[in-house]
Scaffold this motif. Structure first.
Motif, PDB file in Angstrom:
ATOM      1  N   GLU A  10      32.008  31.691  11.088  1.00  0.00           N
ATOM      2  CA  GLU A  10      30.762  31.542  10.341  1.00  0.00           C
ATOM      3  C   GLU A  10      30.729  32.483   9.138  1.00  0.00           C
ATOM      4  OE1 GLU A  10      27.633  30.030  13.738  1.00  0.00           O
ATOM      5  OE2 GLU A  10      27.941  32.185  13.526  1.00  0.00           O
ATOM      6  N   GLU A  16      32.333  23.862   7.421  1.00  0.00           N
ATOM      7  CA  GLU A  16      31.072  23.716   8.159  1.00  0.00           C
ATOM      8  C   GLU A  16      31.363  23.157   9.543  1.00  0.00           C
ATOM      9  OE1 GLU A  16      27.635  21.894   6.466  1.00  0.00           O
ATOM     10  OE2 GLU A  16      28.240  22.489   4.449  1.00  0.00           O
ATOM     11  N   TYR A  17      30.728  23.763  10.542  1.00  0.00           N
ATOM     12  CA  TYR A  17      30.918  23.325  11.925  1.00  0.00           C
ATOM     13  C   TYR A  17      29.574  23.096  12.593  1.00  0.00           C
ATOM     14  CZ  TYR A  17      35.601  25.355  11.412  1.00  0.00           C
ATOM     15  OH  TYR A  17      36.866  25.656  10.997  1.00  0.00           O
ATOM     16  N   THR A  18      29.615  22.211  13.589  1.00  0.00           N
ATOM     17  CA  THR A  18      28.510  22.148  14.537  1.00  0.00           C
ATOM     18  C   THR A  18      28.979  22.914  15.759  1.00  0.00           C
ATOM     19  OG1 THR A  18      29.308  20.079  15.508  1.00  0.00           O
ATOM     20  CG2 THR A  18      27.697  19.896  13.720  1.00  0.00           C
ATOM     21  N   TRP A  19      28.053  23.503  16.458  1.00  0.00           N
ATOM     22  CA  TRP A  19      28.404  24.313  17.623  1.00  0.00           C
ATOM     23  C   TRP A  19      27.772  23.728  18.880  1.00  0.00           C
ATOM     24  CZ3 TRP A  19      32.222  27.709  17.154  1.00  0.00           C
ATOM     25  CH2 TRP A  19      32.562  28.113  15.864  1.00  0.00           C
ATOM     26  N   THR A  20      27.527  22.445  18.863  1.00  0.00           N
ATOM     27  CA  THR A  20      27.021  21.738  20.030  1.00  0.00           C
ATOM     28  C   THR A  20      27.970  20.589  20.334  1.00  0.00           C
ATOM     29  OG1 THR A  20      25.665  20.294  18.634  1.00  0.00           O
ATOM     30  CG2 THR A  20      24.611  22.275  19.493  1.00  0.00           C
ATOM     31  N   THR A  22      29.096  16.676  21.086  1.00  0.00           N
ATOM     32  CA  THR A  22      28.739  15.379  20.523  1.00  0.00           C
ATOM     33  C   THR A  22      28.922  14.318  21.590  1.00  0.00           C
ATOM     34  OG1 THR A  22      30.983  15.011  19.736  1.00  0.00           O
ATOM     35  CG2 THR A  22      29.436  16.031  18.190  1.00  0.00           C
ATOM     36  N   LYS A  41      35.146  19.049  13.098  1.00  0.00           N
ATOM     37  CA  LYS A  41      33.751  19.355  12.769  1.00  0.00           C
ATOM     38  C   LYS A  41      33.081  20.188  13.856  1.00  0.00           C
ATOM     39  CE  LYS A  41      33.260  15.234   9.976  1.00  0.00           C
ATOM     40  NZ  LYS A  41      32.574  13.974   9.758  1.00  0.00           N
ATOM     41  N   GLU A  42      33.702  20.245  15.019  1.00  0.00           N
ATOM     42  CA  GLU A  42      33.131  20.996  16.138  1.00  0.00           C
ATOM     43  C   GLU A  42      33.774  22.374  16.207  1.00  0.00           C
ATOM     44  OE1 GLU A  42      33.144  18.769  19.764  1.00  0.00           O
ATOM     45  OE2 GLU A  42      32.213  17.047  18.797  1.00  0.00           O
TER      46      GLU A  42
END
Length: 97
Positions: A10, A16-20, A22, A41-42
């Motif tokens: 970060e 850019e990442y999502t941290w949840t 999918t 993306k994760e």
């Protein structure tokens, strides 16, 4: 603890990442991947792959971890083992961002 942390990725801010999780991912597995594929993306999948490779090759500096991050995003394979093989084959010649 691995070479890099979520905070390291970060703070670097290169991607850019999502941290949840999918759809299709196991919501109970957020620290390790739950398939043979890599979703770039994760964040947790990228972080796990970085730390897995870093441990295997005994990398100790964060710059090596960031180079791995760049290599993961450069390679187009979706299968974890193919990405790892490509990284091993191209480590010496790859120029990080």
């Amino acid at each position: 603890m691995g070479l890099l942390t979520k905070k390291d990725l970060e703070d670097r801010g290169a991607y850019e990442y999502t941290w949840t999780t999918t759809l299709g991912d196991n919501p109970h597995i957020t620290g390790k991947t739950d398939s043979g594929r890599v979703n770039r993306k994760e964040g947790y999948e990228v972080l796990d792959l970085i730390n897995d490779i870093a441990k295997k090759f005994d990398f100790r500096d964060k710059e090596s971890g960031f180079k791995l991050e760049d290599m993961i995003h450069t390679n187009t394979d979706v299968m974890r083992e193919k990405v790892k093989g490509w990284i091993v084959a191209n480590w010496e010649t790859f120029k990080a961002k």
